[in-house]
Design a protein around this motif. Structure first.
Motif, PDB file in Angstrom:
ATOM      1  N   TYR A 204       0.187 -10.244   2.400  1.00  0.00           N
ATOM      2  CA  TYR A 204       1.654 -10.036   1.311  1.00  0.00           C
ATOM      3  C   TYR A 204       1.914 -10.681  -0.078  1.00  0.00           C
ATOM      4  O   TYR A 204       1.898  -9.833  -1.200  1.00  0.00           O
ATOM      5  CB  TYR A 204       2.801 -11.310   1.740  1.00  0.00           C
ATOM      6  N   TYR A 205       0.913 -11.769  -0.705  1.00  0.00           N
ATOM      7  CA  TYR A 205       0.583 -11.939  -1.621  1.00  0.00           C
ATOM      8  C   TYR A 205      -0.313 -10.789  -2.507  1.00  0.00           C
ATOM      9  O   TYR A 205       0.058 -10.285  -4.032  1.00  0.00           O
ATOM     10  CB  TYR A 205      -0.763 -12.774  -2.015  1.00  0.00           C
ATOM     11  N   LYS A 206      -1.485  -9.885  -1.656  1.00  0.00           N
ATOM     12  CA  LYS A 206      -1.815  -8.616  -2.855  1.00  0.00           C
ATOM     13  C   LYS A 206      -1.441  -7.786  -2.625  1.00  0.00           C
ATOM     14  O   LYS A 206      -0.957  -7.122  -3.981  1.00  0.00           O
ATOM     15  CB  LYS A 206      -3.678  -8.315  -1.938  1.00  0.00           C
ATOM     16  N   SER A 207      -0.428  -7.305  -1.824  1.00  0.00           N
ATOM     17  CA  SER A 207       0.198  -6.243  -1.838  1.00  0.00           C
ATOM     18  C   SER A 207       1.857  -6.640  -3.278  1.00  0.00           C
ATOM     19  O   SER A 207       1.613  -5.895  -4.539  1.00  0.00           O
ATOM     20  CB  SER A 207       1.320  -6.040  -0.837  1.00  0.00           C
ATOM     21  N   LEU A 208       2.371  -7.811  -3.593  1.00  0.00           N
ATOM     22  CA  LEU A 208       3.084  -8.157  -4.568  1.00  0.00           C
ATOM     23  C   LEU A 208       1.993  -7.732  -5.413  1.00  0.00           C
ATOM     24  O   LEU A 208       2.570  -7.563  -6.487  1.00  0.00           O
ATOM     25  CB  LEU A 208       3.481  -9.145  -4.430  1.00  0.00           C
ATOM     26  N   GLU A 211       2.253  -4.579  -6.291  1.00  0.00           N
ATOM     27  CA  GLU A 211       2.913  -4.167  -7.254  1.00  0.00           C
ATOM     28  C   GLU A 211       3.715  -3.954  -8.631  1.00  0.00           C
ATOM     29  O   GLU A 211       4.310  -3.556  -9.252  1.00  0.00           O
ATOM     30  CB  GLU A 211       4.500  -4.040  -6.171  1.00  0.00           C
ATOM     31  N   MET A 212       3.235  -5.770  -9.062  1.00  0.00           N
ATOM     32  CA  MET A 212       3.730  -6.456  -9.852  1.00  0.00           C
ATOM     33  C   MET A 212       2.700  -5.784 -11.234  1.00  0.00           C
ATOM     34  O   MET A 212       2.762  -6.613 -12.429  1.00  0.00           O
ATOM     35  CB  MET A 212       4.534  -7.432  -9.641  1.00  0.00           C
ATOM     36  N   ALA A 213       1.787  -5.639 -11.122  1.00  0.00           N
ATOM     37  CA  ALA A 213       0.868  -5.427 -12.084  1.00  0.00           C
ATOM     38  C   ALA A 213       0.783  -4.829 -13.320  1.00  0.00           C
ATOM     39  O   ALA A 213       0.613  -5.748 -14.453  1.00  0.00           O
ATOM     40  CB  ALA A 213      -0.308  -4.722 -11.604  1.00  0.00           C
ATOM     41  N   ASP A 214       1.861  -4.101 -14.127  1.00  0.00           N
ATOM     42  CA  ASP A 214       2.590  -4.525 -14.933  1.00  0.00           C
ATOM     43  C   ASP A 214       3.978  -4.838 -15.260  1.00  0.00           C
ATOM     44  O   ASP A 214       3.775  -5.092 -16.805  1.00  0.00           O
ATOM     45  CB  ASP A 214       3.170  -2.249 -14.862  1.00  0.00           C
ATOM     46  N   LYS A 215       4.635  -4.808 -13.781  1.00  0.00           N
ATOM     47  CA  LYS A 215       5.669  -5.680 -14.902  1.00  0.00           C
ATOM     48  C   LYS A 215       5.518  -7.405 -15.008  1.00  0.00           C
ATOM     49  O   LYS A 215       5.326  -7.611 -15.894  1.00  0.00           O
ATOM     50  CB  LYS A 215       6.625  -5.572 -13.424  1.00  0.00           C
ATOM     51  N   PHE A 304       6.219  -3.963   2.585  1.00  0.00           N
ATOM     52  CA  PHE A 304       7.063  -3.455   1.206  1.00  0.00           C
ATOM     53  C   PHE A 304       6.701  -1.821   1.265  1.00  0.00           C
ATOM     54  O   PHE A 304       7.039  -1.546   0.480  1.00  0.00           O
ATOM     55  CB  PHE A 304       6.602  -4.239  -0.186  1.00  0.00           C
ATOM     56  N   GLY A 305       7.860  -0.738   2.096  1.00  0.00           N
ATOM     57  CA  GLY A 305       7.130   0.235   2.417  1.00  0.00           C
ATOM     58  C   GLY A 305       5.885   0.760   3.000  1.00  0.00           C
ATOM     59  O   GLY A 305       6.038   2.114   4.023  1.00  0.00           O
ATOM     60  N   ASP A 306       4.084   0.000   2.974  1.00  0.00           N
ATOM     61  CA  ASP A 306       3.775   0.185   3.620  1.00  0.00           C
ATOM     62  C   ASP A 306       3.695   0.330   5.128  1.00  0.00           C
ATOM     63  O   ASP A 306       3.760  -0.923   5.775  1.00  0.00           O
ATOM     64  CB  ASP A 306       2.715   0.276   3.110  1.00  0.00           C
ATOM     65  N   GLU A 307       2.955   0.448   6.178  1.00  0.00           N
ATOM     66  CA  GLU A 307       2.598   0.096   7.772  1.00  0.00           C
ATOM     67  C   GLU A 307       1.577  -0.041   7.449  1.00  0.00           C
ATOM     68  O   GLU A 307       0.243   0.817   6.934  1.00  0.00           O
ATOM     69  CB  GLU A 307       3.705   1.555   8.201  1.00  0.00           C
TER      70      GLU A 307
END
Length: 371
Positions: A204-208, A211-215, A304-307
């Motif tokens: 979960y943390y790596k996926s976040l 996802e948030m790399a640019d923000k 987060f949308g991926d399976e």
């Protein structure tokens, strides 16, 4: 309906009685400096064995019931503990009965209050430690955001295990720049579930983070998982609030020593064994194998949308002929003590072909003392 009203009144009275007993114990504990070692019902209320915590931890070769098991003692165990300690029991006179009935408290009710003022001992439990790399270099606002994201990822992982019916009630305490995490219940399945919790948290943390790399870029983490004994205590309060558990002992010390030598994005797993679960010891390798069996049940998990297609926790090492061997690593902490551990990874492949990797590869461990 009348039965419902009566149950409501009975529940309210039990709450009031627990609060009343809690206030008495808070006064007797002298702001937590005294611990309840044992209790039993008496003719007019309760008998307690109270001892200053400084004396309690100074006992030489204490018998098991001083620290282990419920604080409600049988008459024989109560006398044995009192004789060992050499103290005079304290009697509390109560205006309500102990042992059940609509106007009193059950033994379970009393134990739930007493445990808040006791010191327990767990001979084995697994614990992992999360540390934010470079935490002190960030602003207070960023630090608060990072810890909030850690907590969110941990909560997601806990909820995922609970939905799957696995034994997980997460305990955690902050270190300032991370968290100690453990399962509130002890046992083999509970310890295996903690391995799975760490694996899912990493996912979960790596996926976040991706996802948030640019923000708002999330910092790298380092983690250490250890197993061993520890003491359990609680923070006393004059109010009957939710009980918060704290742990300290060999298992937390070992995790802290490992994390002190871990690199960014590294996962270290201590080389320990649990000999309490049958004739064959449960080693770190055996726990990993059991955790992977559980993780195989999380195929098709939506992140987060991926399976998820496959997720695996493993200990790294070199390839000997056609097989990989788990490589032991030796680290020396800041006090000069040696610790043996393994480098670990969590690899998750998604259905869309992407992958989420946590931990360092064995080839990245240059300069590490391998044994």
């Amino acid at each position: 309906m009348q039965d419902g009203i009566q149950r409501h009144h009975a529940s309210g009275r039990r709450d009031d009685l627990r609060l009343s007993l809690n206030r008495l114990l808070f006064e007797l504990s002298q702001f937590g400096s005294n611990a309840v070692v044992g209790w039993r019902p008496s003719g007019k209320g309760l008998e307690l064995i109270l001892l200053p915590k400084t004396r309690l931890f100074g006992l030489k070769n204490p018998i098991n019931r001083v620290f282990e098991g419920p604080r409600h003692l049988s008459d024989g165990a109560f006398k044995q503990v009192a004789d060992f300690i050499g103290g005079q029991p304290t009697e509390i006179r109560l205006e309500f009965p102990i042992g059940g009935g609509p106007n009193g408290l059950s033994h379970e009710d009393v134990e739930s209050v007493m445990s808040r003022y006791s010191i327990g001992f767990a001979p084995f439990r697994t614990v992992f430690l999360i540390d934010v790399v470079g935490f002190s270099k960030h602003t207070p606002e960023e630090q608060a955001s990072h810890l909030s994201t850690l907590k969110f990822s941990l909560s997601l992982a806990e909820a995922t295990l609970q939905r799957a019916g696995l034994p997980m009630a997460m305990g955690r305490s902050t270190t300032g720049d991370g968290y100690y995490v453990w399962n509130l219940e002890t046992g083999l399945d509970e310890d295996v579930s903690l391995f799975v919790l760490m694996a899912l948290f990493s996912l979960y943390y790596k996926s976040l983070q991706r996802e948030m790399a640019d923000k708002m870029p999330l910092p790298d983490l380092r983690m250490a998982l250890s197993g061993g004994s520890h003491y359990v205590f609680y923070e006393p309060s004059p109010k009957y609030v939710a009980r918060h558990e704290y742990i300290v002992g060999d298992v937390t010390i070992n995790a802290a020593r490992l994390i002190g030598k871990a690199r960014a994005d590294q996962i270290l797993v201590g080389d320990w064994s649990n000999t309490l679960e049958g004739p064959e010891a449960w080693t770190a390798q055996r726990y990993v194998l059991a955790a992977n069996k559980v993780l195989s049940g999380f195929k098709k998990l939506k992140v987060f949308g991926d399976e998820v297609k496959e997720s695996q926790f493993y200990l790294t090492g070199p390839k000997d002929e056609e097989r990989f061997r788990n490589q032991k690593i030796k680290i020396i902490d800041k006090h000069g003590f040696e610790h043996i551990c393994y480098n670990a990874k969590v690899n998750t492949h998604m259905k869309d072909g992407s992958a989420v990797f946590s931990g360092l590869q064995h080839s990245e461990l240059r300069g590490t003392a391998k044994i």
